[in-house]
Enzyme design. Structure first.
Site, PDB file in Angstrom:
ATOM      1  N   SER A  21       0.827  -1.206   0.000  1.00 59.56           N
ATOM      2  CA  SER A  21       0.000   0.000   0.000  1.00 59.56           C
ATOM      3  C   SER A  21       0.869   1.268   0.000  1.00 59.56           C
ATOM      4  O   SER A  21       1.865   1.352   0.715  1.00 59.56           O
ATOM      5  CB  SER A  21      -0.885  -0.001   1.248  1.00 59.56           C
ATOM      6  N   ASN A 127      -5.626  -0.368   7.638  1.00 57.41           N
ATOM      7  CA  ASN A 127      -4.344   0.224   8.046  1.00 57.41           C
ATOM      8  C   ASN A 127      -4.514   0.950   9.376  1.00 57.41           C
ATOM      9  O   ASN A 127      -4.928   2.100   9.413  1.00 57.41           O
ATOM     10  CB  ASN A 127      -3.847   1.178   6.958  1.00 57.41           C
ATOM     11  N   CYS A 130      -0.414   3.530  10.348  1.00 58.95           N
ATOM     12  CA  CYS A 130       0.373   4.532   9.641  1.00 58.95           C
ATOM     13  C   CYS A 130       1.093   5.439  10.643  1.00 58.95           C
ATOM     14  O   CYS A 130       0.462   6.052  11.499  1.00 58.95           O
ATOM     15  CB  CYS A 130      -0.491   5.378   8.718  1.00 58.95           C
ATOM     16  N   LYS A 167      -3.259  -4.169   9.198  1.00 60.22           N
ATOM     17  CA  LYS A 167      -1.850  -3.819   8.908  1.00 60.22           C
ATOM     18  C   LYS A 167      -1.197  -3.337  10.194  1.00 60.22           C
ATOM     19  O   LYS A 167      -1.639  -2.369  10.813  1.00 60.22           O
ATOM     20  CB  LYS A 167      -1.810  -2.738   7.840  1.00 60.22           C
TER      21      LYS A 167
HETATM   22  C1  LIG Z   1       5.892   6.446   0.123  1.00 60.44           C
HETATM   23  C2  LIG Z   1       5.213   5.402   0.949  1.00 60.44           C
HETATM   24  C3  LIG Z   1       3.850   5.507   1.209  1.00 60.44           C
HETATM   25  C4  LIG Z   1       3.205   4.536   1.983  1.00 60.44           C
HETATM   26  N1  LIG Z   1       1.865   4.636   2.199  1.00 60.44           N
HETATM   27  C5  LIG Z   1       1.227   3.641   2.874  1.00 60.44           C
HETATM   28  C6  LIG Z   1      -0.189   3.668   3.020  1.00 60.44           C
HETATM   29  O1  LIG Z   1      -0.884   4.550   2.523  1.00 60.44           O
HETATM   30  N2  LIG Z   1      -0.767   2.661   3.726  1.00 60.44           N
HETATM   31  C7  LIG Z   1      -0.053   1.628   4.289  1.00 60.44           C
HETATM   32  O2  LIG Z   1      -0.638   0.731   4.903  1.00 60.44           O
HETATM   33  N3  LIG Z   1       1.296   1.566   4.136  1.00 60.44           N
HETATM   34  C8  LIG Z   1       1.937   2.542   3.445  1.00 60.44           C
HETATM   35  N4  LIG Z   1       3.294   2.466   3.274  1.00 60.44           N
HETATM   36  C9  LIG Z   1       4.036   1.341   3.878  1.00 60.44           C
HETATM   37  C10 LIG Z   1       4.250   0.199   2.870  1.00 60.44           C
HETATM   38  O3  LIG Z   1       3.028  -0.345   2.436  1.00 60.44           O
HETATM   39  C11 LIG Z   1       5.114  -0.907   3.498  1.00 60.44           C
HETATM   40  O4  LIG Z   1       4.422  -1.453   4.611  1.00 60.44           O
HETATM   41  C12 LIG Z   1       6.473  -0.420   3.972  1.00 60.44           C
HETATM   42  O5  LIG Z   1       6.983   0.572   3.117  1.00 60.44           O
HETATM   43  C13 LIG Z   1       7.490  -1.546   4.086  1.00 60.44           C
HETATM   44  O6  LIG Z   1       7.695  -2.174   2.837  1.00 60.44           O
HETATM   45  P1  LIG Z   1       8.884  -1.772   1.824  1.00 60.44           P
HETATM   46  O7  LIG Z   1      10.129  -1.711   2.645  1.00 60.44           O
HETATM   47  O8  LIG Z   1       8.880  -2.832   0.770  1.00 60.44           O
HETATM   48  O9  LIG Z   1       8.526  -0.430   1.271  1.00 60.44           O
HETATM   49  C14 LIG Z   1       3.960   3.438   2.521  1.00 60.44           C
HETATM   50  C15 LIG Z   1       5.326   3.347   2.242  1.00 60.44           C
HETATM   51  C16 LIG Z   1       5.958   4.297   1.471  1.00 60.44           C
HETATM   52  C17 LIG Z   1       7.427   4.140   1.194  1.00 60.44           C
END
Ligand SMILES: Cc1cc2nc3c(=O)[nH]c(=O)nc-3n(C[C@H](O)[C@H](O)[C@H](O)COP(=O)(O)O)c2cc1C
Length: 310
Positions: A21, A127, A130, A167
């Site tokens: 997400s 979620n 956050c 989440k």
């Molecule tokens: C720019 C950005 C925006 C994100 N927005 C959300 C979001 O709206 N909702 C959510 O549950 N997680 C959000 N996340 C978290 C990611 O879904 C994920 O849980 C987290 O980045 C770890 O995974 P990764 O290391 O592969 O990015 C966001 C992450 C990033 C980097």
């Protein structure tokens, strides 16, 4: 070729790889890099009740092995999402996992009602974790009772057969306690982990770089934390499906999460520099399983706990 099909809380997916997400909006942008229907699922950016501009800029900063973001749930609001974004995914035949975020329990309930009444939704991701909200008191998943409150309130509105995932945040003393609380409250599984709260300071001005001061750390830097969290929750609640996320860049990374106990995985930060990464991870996961002589993802699940599927 290994069998990548995955049964996730009653939903059959062609493979266990999804977008995370917030890292691929609602999927349209990825359509130019690969066929979005080939992924296990597309998890959409957490949607809130009303349009929201997020936190002040700058909102992203690179850090060693990862990045910090303080986007702060910017988005168009549920009306626009349901009118424009969701239909695009549904018409293409993708499997949308819709992520919702609320500032209050009532907002979560209202969003749930709206989403589950929209055709074509494959799952709901709630979620509650956050870290980029102005009021850290709003991070429901920091406390098992608050986390359970949201899930209990949402549960009666989620129809049978539509899985609901909570989440979770790793910024807690015991993620197992939070996972147990949401499982008892009726979640069909947990997605873990969200970003870790972090910050960076400009070496010249000696002031915080992010406009919002703190942000969420993501990318390879957090993978060991995420793998640990998945491992602990799978050990404590082996029947509770976990979607693993945090720093996955390759098929080998994805397999690490599966071995820790994840039923599916999500690919996030890497998409910003390699938009075709999710499909590459699917192919590499297949090769990794072949290399190790493991016939299916299901056989690999939980291997790190010893003996499973071997
Ligand atoms: C720019 C950005 C925006 C994100 N927005 C959300 C979001 O709206 N909702 C959510 O549950 N997680 C959000 N996340 C978290 C990611 O879904 C994920 O849980 C987290 O980045 C770890 O995974 P990764 O290391 O592969 O990015 C966001 C992450 C990033 C980097």
């Amino acid at each position: 070729m290994a069998d990548l099909t995955t049964e996730l809380a009653g939903v059959r997916l062609p493979n266990p790889v999804m977008t995370a997400s917030g890292c691929a909006a609602a999927g349209q942008e990825l359509g130019q890099f690969f066929d979005v229907t080939e992924l296990g699922a597309i998890v959409t950016k957490s949607i809130m009740r009303f349009p929201r501009s997020g936190r002040p800029t700058p909102r992203m900063v690179e850090t060693p092995s990862g990045m910090l973001n303080s986007i702060g749930l910017q988005g168009p609001g549920i009306d626009s999402f349901l009118a424009r974004d969701l239909p695009w995914l549904v018409q293409r035949g993708a499997r949308p996992f819709v992520s919702i975020a609320g500032s209050t329990v009532d907002e979560f309930v209202e969003l749930t009602r709206r989403v589950v009444n929209s055709p074509g939704v494959s799952a709901l991701e709630v979620n509650i974790s956050c870290p980029n909200v102005e009021n850290r008191g709003l991070v429901f998943a920091c406390d098992p009772m608050q986390a359970a409150r949201v899930i209990e309130a949402v549960r009666p509105h989620v129809p049978e057969g539509l899985p609901m995932f909570a989440k979770l945040t790793p910024d807690v003393t015991s993620i197992v306690d939070v996972a147990r609380a949401v499982a008892d409250a009726g979640a069909d599984g947990a997605t873990m982990i969200n970003t870790l709260l972090g910050m960076a300071i400009d070496p010249d001005t000696l002031r915080p770089i992010l406009g919002g001061v703190t942000g969420g750390l993501s990318g390879p830097a957090i993978r060991p934390v995420a793998v640990r969290a998945v491992y602990q929750v799978h050990a404590a609640l082996p029947e509770f499906p976990v979607i693993g996320v945090g720093g996955i860049r390759t098929g080998a990374d994805a397999l690490e999460f599966v071995a820790a106990g994840a039923t599916a995985v999500q690919v996030g930060t890497v998409i910003f520099n390699d938009p075709s990464a999710p499909m590459r991870v699917v192919r590499e996961l297949d090769s990794e399983l072949d290399r190790l002589g493991i016939a299916s993802v299901e056989k690999a699940r939980g291997c790190a706990h010893g003996g499973v599927g071997q």
